[in-house]
Design a protein around this motif. Structure first.
Motif, mmCIF file in Angstrom:
data_model
loop_
_atom_site.group_PDB
_atom_site.id
_atom_site.type_symbol
_atom_site.label_atom_id
_atom_site.label_comp_id
_atom_site.label_asym_id
_atom_site.label_seq_id
_atom_site.Cartn_x
_atom_site.Cartn_y
_atom_site.Cartn_z
ATOM 1 N N THR A 259 0.800 -1.227 0.000
ATOM 2 C CA THR A 259 0.000 0.000 0.000
ATOM 3 C C THR A 259 0.831 1.275 0.000
ATOM 4 O O THR A 259 0.361 2.332 -0.439
ATOM 5 C CB THR A 259 -0.908 0.033 1.229
ATOM 6 N N GLY A 260 2.047 1.188 0.552
ATOM 7 C CA GLY A 260 2.886 2.371 0.681
ATOM 8 C C GLY A 260 2.740 3.062 2.022
ATOM 9 O O GLY A 260 3.549 3.919 2.370
ATOM 10 N N TYR A 261 1.716 2.685 2.809
ATOM 11 C CA TYR A 261 1.427 3.374 4.067
ATOM 12 C C TYR A 261 1.857 2.572 5.292
ATOM 13 O O TYR A 261 1.720 1.354 5.327
ATOM 14 C CB TYR A 261 -0.072 3.661 4.184
ATOM 15 N N LYS A 262 2.360 3.302 6.305
ATOM 16 C CA LYS A 262 2.632 2.724 7.618
ATOM 17 C C LYS A 262 1.763 3.435 8.653
ATOM 18 O O LYS A 262 1.391 4.605 8.474
ATOM 19 C CB LYS A 262 4.110 2.889 8.001
ATOM 20 N N ASN A 263 1.478 2.728 9.734
ATOM 21 C CA ASN A 263 0.646 3.290 10.803
ATOM 22 C C ASN A 263 1.506 4.071 11.790
ATOM 23 O O ASN A 263 1.650 3.700 12.956
ATOM 24 C CB ASN A 263 -0.115 2.171 11.521
ATOM 25 N N ILE A 264 2.057 5.142 11.311
ATOM 26 C CA ILE A 264 2.927 5.984 12.132
ATOM 27 C C ILE A 264 2.651 7.450 11.807
ATOM 28 O O ILE A 264 1.981 7.765 10.815
ATOM 29 C CB ILE A 264 4.428 5.688 11.874
ATOM 30 N N GLU A 265 3.192 8.312 12.634
ATOM 31 C CA GLU A 265 3.089 9.750 12.376
ATOM 32 C C GLU A 265 4.442 10.260 11.903
ATOM 33 O O GLU A 265 5.422 10.252 12.639
ATOM 34 C CB GLU A 265 2.659 10.499 13.641
#
Length: 232
Positions: free
Chosen positions: A173-179
């Motif tokens: 997806t390209g996304y990580k669950n981080i800020e």
């Protein structure tokens, strides 16, 4: 919160490299598919060249400047591996080193493959023993495979101990669950990416059409078989 870490070009490269190397490695044992082996090997080499350049001029996280490869970072990462004291948006320190070795080994392996072809088919007189080239190419391919295995173990470990971050999913997806800061492609990156994924396929086509000196190849195989028979 989700953050866009791996842009589409980086993800496409990841999967094309995985497919290209896997096919080239498997076909290396089949003389009847030698042209395809050459084609996929060349494809991998050119992909890596463009990835290295992307690592110099690419966006955040894909850029080598973001790779925390220093010794201090390695020690800190190992000490805090099972805790959540340090979350890396891009590659963690150990993964960064392994990725760099994968790129370097893959590139040299591809070059050695071309030199072996050139030597066997009298394209270039490089002055290197063919047996040495062949052995070096095999060693590099196996080292490449080992490095990929280490990379997969790292991804598995991250899934087990830091699954909430979503590193495995980010490969898709390209996304990580981080800020963190979102990765972005500028106009130069987008133009560069067009060449990145056009040139390797063109080189694949050229490599597939390489002429093979069948007679010399058959003679070499016969001599090798006779040598092994004599040893027995």
């Amino acid at each position: 919160m989700k953050t866009y870490i791996w842009t589409l070009p980086t993800r496409i490269f990841h999967w094309l490299l995985a497919i290209g190397f896997t096919v080239a490695y498997i076909l290396g044992d089949f003389d009847n598919f030698e042209n395809l082996h050459f084609a996929f090997g060349a494809f991998v080499g050119v992909l890596i060249i463009f990835r290295i350049l992307f690592g110099l001029y690419g966006p955040t996280y894909s850029n080598f400047k973001d790779f925390p490869i220093g010794l201090k970072n390695q020690i800190e990462f190992i000490k805090s591996y099972f805790s959540k004291t340090k979350i890396y948006a891009g590659h963690n320190p150990t993964a960064s080193v392994i990725i760099l070795f994968i790129l370097l080994t893959g590139l040299i392996c591809s070059i050695s493959g071309y030199l072996l072809y050139a030597s066997e088919n009298n394209v270039l007189n490089i002055g290197i023993n063919q047996d040495l080239l062949e052995k070096s190419h095999e060693v590099l391919a196996n080292l490449f495979l080992i490095l990929i295995g280490m990379h997969l173990l790292g991804v598995l470990g991250d899934k087990l101990f830091h699954g909430k971050v979503g590193t495995l999913q980010s490969i898709f997806t390209g996304y990580k669950n981080i800020e963190a800061k979102n990765a972005k492609l500028n106009s130069f990156h987008k133009t560069y990416v067009f060449l990145w994924f056009l040139v390797p396929f063109y080189v694949f086509y050229l490599a597939y059409g390489l002429q093979i000196n069948k007679k010399d190849k058959e003679t070499k195989i016969e001599n090798k078989e006779q040598y092994e028979h004599d040893d027995d």
